[in-house]
Write a protein that holds these residues in place. Structure first.
Motif, PDB file in Angstrom:
ATOM      1  N   GLU A  46      33.082  47.954  34.161  1.00  0.00           N
ATOM      2  CA  GLU A  46      33.495  46.595  34.484  1.00  0.00           C
ATOM      3  C   GLU A  46      34.943  46.564  34.960  1.00  0.00           C
ATOM      4  O   GLU A  46      35.290  45.845  35.903  1.00  0.00           O
ATOM      5  CB  GLU A  46      33.301  45.695  33.271  1.00  0.00           C
ATOM      6  N   LEU A  88      31.228  37.382  39.939  1.00  0.00           N
ATOM      7  CA  LEU A  88      30.566  38.152  38.887  1.00  0.00           C
ATOM      8  C   LEU A  88      29.112  38.427  39.250  1.00  0.00           C
ATOM      9  O   LEU A  88      28.603  39.536  39.025  1.00  0.00           O
ATOM     10  CB  LEU A  88      30.654  37.400  37.558  1.00  0.00           C
ATOM     11  N   LYS A 122      32.485  32.906  38.932  1.00  0.00           N
ATOM     12  CA  LYS A 122      31.089  33.139  38.554  1.00  0.00           C
ATOM     13  C   LYS A 122      30.306  33.733  39.724  1.00  0.00           C
ATOM     14  O   LYS A 122      29.473  34.630  39.534  1.00  0.00           O
ATOM     15  CB  LYS A 122      30.442  31.836  38.090  1.00  0.00           C
ATOM     16  N   MET A 158      39.205  41.422  35.285  1.00  0.00           N
ATOM     17  CA  MET A 158      38.468  42.669  35.083  1.00  0.00           C
ATOM     18  C   MET A 158      39.344  43.721  34.399  1.00  0.00           C
ATOM     19  O   MET A 158      38.909  44.458  33.523  1.00  0.00           O
ATOM     20  CB  MET A 158      37.972  43.216  36.426  1.00  0.00           C
TER      21      MET A 158
END
Length: 316
Positions: free
Chosen positions: A136, A94, A91, A126
């Motif tokens: 992305e 990201l 997280k 990814m």
């Protein structure tokens, strides 16, 4: 929020705080000292303030900083500590990767093996998850996420740097703070014998679709930045000028940016017979300096008459 006095950063971001010692450089940890002052406040547990603690409420904090900043990630802990769950670290990555503000995120660890494992997992997510946009899927390595390891002596350099250099990143750096002995980085700062590209250029371009751009490269990935500094706080150990000069000279020879943070608590002065300095260090017999404890502010950061505050060229 997040502003810092750390010389090579504009801000700190601490989605994780707390840590445990892993090597000699942890002996006088500034973050542990600070956490004790903050016990019971700012998210630091009152009973054990340096316990590894997750702060999910801070995950999107940098998104609210509109002006681009150099952000030191987890200045009060180690993101890759074994007590931090994989999914939480992902997280954090990201957030860094897709943050709309053009911050530079500088991630520093003493646990490069776990860093390598997590980033390989992140890359796999990814590239392998259906429904991702092309942007992305090409998100890593990210131009503004720099990866580094702490290297306080040659033993830690030999252990940590080879792992770091196996991780795809646009900028890889080492922080030699606290610098506790001489460190030779030259074999990780050289020019590629295959393509002739210096370290400052080789690192950002080598990783392309999972392959090295130069098939004849005789080296692994290279270091792109070196930070050095002395120890601060109670119990600080003095740092010999020749240790710092050697790092600076190695960087200059290879064309790698060098940042000298400070002398720490001790200022080196020309040797005298007045008897109030530390005339020798065990690593340097016949030392020609007194090491006088004057505090970080008074010790300063001048090395041979000037400051050294170089950064990698992001456009290079």
């Amino acid at each position: 929020m997040g502003r810092t006095k750390i010389e090579w950063a504009d801000a700190v971001w601490n989605p994780v705080t707390g840590c445990t010692p892993v090597s000699e450089g942890c002996k006088n940890c500034y973050a542990e000292r600070m956490s004790k002052r903050l016990a019971g406040r700012c998210g630091y547990p009152e009973d054990e303030p340096f316990r590894v603690t997750l702060h999910p409420e801070k995950l999107n904090e940098p998104w609210h900083w509109k002006k681009p900043r150099r952000v030191f990630v987890c200045s009060m802990g180690d993101l890759f500590h074994e007590d931090v769950p994989d999914d939480f670290i992902l997280k954090v990555f990201l957030q860094m990767t897709f943050c709309p503000s053009r911050h530079i995120f500088m991630v520093l660890t003493k646990r490069p093996k776990r860093m390598k494992d997590i980033i390989e997992k992140f890359m796999g997510q990814m590239l392998g998850t259906s429904g991702k946009t092309m942007e992305e899927k090409q998100a890593w390595p990210h131009k503004r996420v720099w990866l580094g390891v702490t290297v306080e002596n040659q033993e830690m350099a030999n252990e940590r740097i080879p792992i770091l250099l196996k991780i795809p990143a646009t900028v890889r750096f080492v922080s030699c703070e606290p610098l506790l002995g001489p460190v030779d980085l030259s074999k990780w700062l050289g020019i590629c014998e295959g393509c002739g590209v210096p370290a400052t250029k080789c690192g950002p371009v080598l990783w392309h679709k999972g392959q090295k751009c130069c098939p004849d490269c005789t080296h692994d990935f290279q270091l792109n930045w070196v930070i050095a500094g002395g120890e601060t706080g109670p119990g600080a150990r003095p740092m010999h000028p020749e240790w710092v000069r050697s790092l600076r000279d190695q960087c200059q020879e290879a064309g790698v940016p060098f940042f000298f943070k400070s002398w720490g608590e001790y200022k080196p002065l020309p040797y005298s017979d007045r008897g109030d300095g530390l005339h020798t260090l065990t690593e340097y017999k016949g030392c020609k300096y007194d090491f006088v404890k004057v505090g970080k502010k008074n010790a300063g950061s001048l090395l041979d008459g000037r400051t050294w505050d170089e950064f990698p060229d992001l456009e290079g």
